[in-house]
Design an enzyme around this catalytic site. Structure first.
Site, PDB file in Angstrom:
ATOM      1  N   CYS A 229      41.888  37.218  36.067  1.00  0.00           N
ATOM      2  CA  CYS A 229      41.568  37.931  37.536  1.00  0.00           C
ATOM      3  C   CYS A 229      42.640  37.476  38.433  1.00  0.00           C
ATOM      4  CB  CYS A 229      40.142  37.729  37.794  1.00  0.00           C
ATOM      5  SG  CYS A 229      39.624  35.858  37.598  1.00  0.00           S
TER       6      CYS A 229
ATOM      7  N   HIS B 273      37.975  37.515  44.776  1.00  0.00           N
ATOM      8  CA  HIS B 273      38.982  36.077  44.816  1.00  0.00           C
ATOM      9  C   HIS B 273      39.800  36.523  46.070  1.00  0.00           C
ATOM     10  CE1 HIS B 273      37.207  34.932  41.193  1.00  0.00           C
ATOM     11  NE2 HIS B 273      38.390  35.051  40.373  1.00  0.00           N
TER      12      HIS B 273
END
Ligand code: A2P
Length: 340
Positions: free
Chosen positions: A132, A245
């Site tokens: 990710c 994130h």
């Protein structure tokens, strides 16, 4: 009538699997049969997608000859065992785990960056979805890489707990609630308390002192950019955020690029939203901007005051969406459009 496909979702009851199912619905993916797969304890559960009810089946007894595409998000050891089994049965696997990412004969793909690599799926019938943190960083950096080249990337991540799975979301919310009520907490998923804290450790430590999460960003950037010379110096940190994130990214380019040139290039790039007003709140945050969005947000674009060819930026994205489920489905969409 356009072609429809039989799709297996491995880990369908997990944090990423549930989002895969909702994105299949949102993007009207051409599904003939959907096979949600999980452990035997979830077998029999019902899942809704595209106006139909589908029953979760036990992965261990599933016959993969029934599916043409398998979207795997149940962890590395599950992929190690079942992805080759699926691939041999003729089911093309898009794997979300780290297990196959470094194998030379397995494409590692971010559609905005190296969609051409999907063609290599024929070697093993498996395509890997990157980590990710790597995905959102490369979506943001690819337009700059193409324009002026990048010599070195310094990055510190601020990663949400959903990347660890549902149990980690529970650990953060329960610890927070308990601490606010004056109760003691236990650490089960993470080695230190995650509520009201940050943890500079993601995945296992390597011999060189970096963690595996950090080394994934090094290995995967080289493979996806097809550039063994690019230097990546990461620090990966877990923060008490549920979704999204963030990354402080500092690059040293090959040729000088100004902040306004970079902003201009990024504002035209696919999969990127530039949100960069130099005022209170004029930047993206994981909770308020990135969660549930497809795009990667780039903010705080500015020239490095200590380096002639340095540029800094703040990169935020929904880790479960672009960092996992969406990227997987984008790969599957290209696969069916161009190759099946
Ligand atoms: P289950 O819910 O039946 O345990 P998360 O990343 O949110 O922790 O989710 C992990 C996903 O992987 C879940 O769908 C989980 O199913 C699935 N999974 C975990 N272990 C197995 C297993 N041994 N066989 C099949 N699926 C598994």
């Amino acid at each position: 009538m356009s072609k429809k496909f039989d799709i297996a979702v491995v880990g369908a009851t997990g944090a990423v699997g549930e989002t895969i199912i909702s994105i299949l619905e949102q993007r009207n993916f051409p599904i003939n049969n959907l096979y949600p797969l999980a452990s035997s304890k979830s077998a029999g559960m019902k899942i809704q997608c595209q106006g139909k009810t589908w029953t979760v089946q036990d992965l261990d007894t599933f016959d993969f000859t029934k599916a043409q595409i398998g979207l795997f998000s149940a962890g590395g050891s599950i992929s190690e065992k079942y992805a080759p089994r699926a691939a041999e049965a003729g089911c093309i696997v898009v794997d979300n785990t780290a297990h196959f990412r470094r194998d030379e004969d397995i494409p590692l793909v971010v559609p905005e960056v190296n969609a051409h690599a999907i063609a290599g799926y024929t070697k093993r019938n498996i395509i890997a979805n990157p980590n990710c943190s790597t995905i959102q960083m490369l979506v943001a950096l690819k337009p700059i890489y193409d324009a002026v080249g990048i010599e070195r990337i310094n990055v510190a991540t601020y990663q949400a707990v959903s990347g660890t799975g549902k149990a980690a979301i529970t650990e953060l919310t329960e610890q927070t609630a308990k601490l606010l009520n004056g109760q003691d907490v236990e650490n089960e998923v993470y080695p230190k308390q995650i509520a009201f804290n940050v943890i500079p450790h993601i995945d296992v430590f390597q011999d060189n002192g970096y963690t595996k999460e950090e080394m994934k960003m090094v290995w995967e950037t080289k493979k996806i950019f097809e550039d063994d010379n690019i230097l990546v110096n990461p620090t990966a940190v877990r923060v008490p955020v549920i979704y999204g994130h963030s990354e402080a990214v500092h690059i040293e380019t090959k040729k000088k690029i100004t902040a306004s040139e970079a902003r201009e290039i990024l504002s035209k790039a696919s999969g990127v939203t530039v949100m960069d007003d130099r005022k209170d709140g004029g930047y993206a945050t994981p909770f308020e901007e990135a969660t549930n969005k497809d795009d990667t947000f780039v903010s705080r674009i500015r020239e490095d005051i200590t380096h002639e060819r340095g540029l800094n930026m703040w990169v935020v994205s929904d880790n479960i969406r672009k960092g996992a489920a969406l990227n997987t489905i984008q790969i599957a969409e290209i696969l069916i459009e161009k190759y099946l």
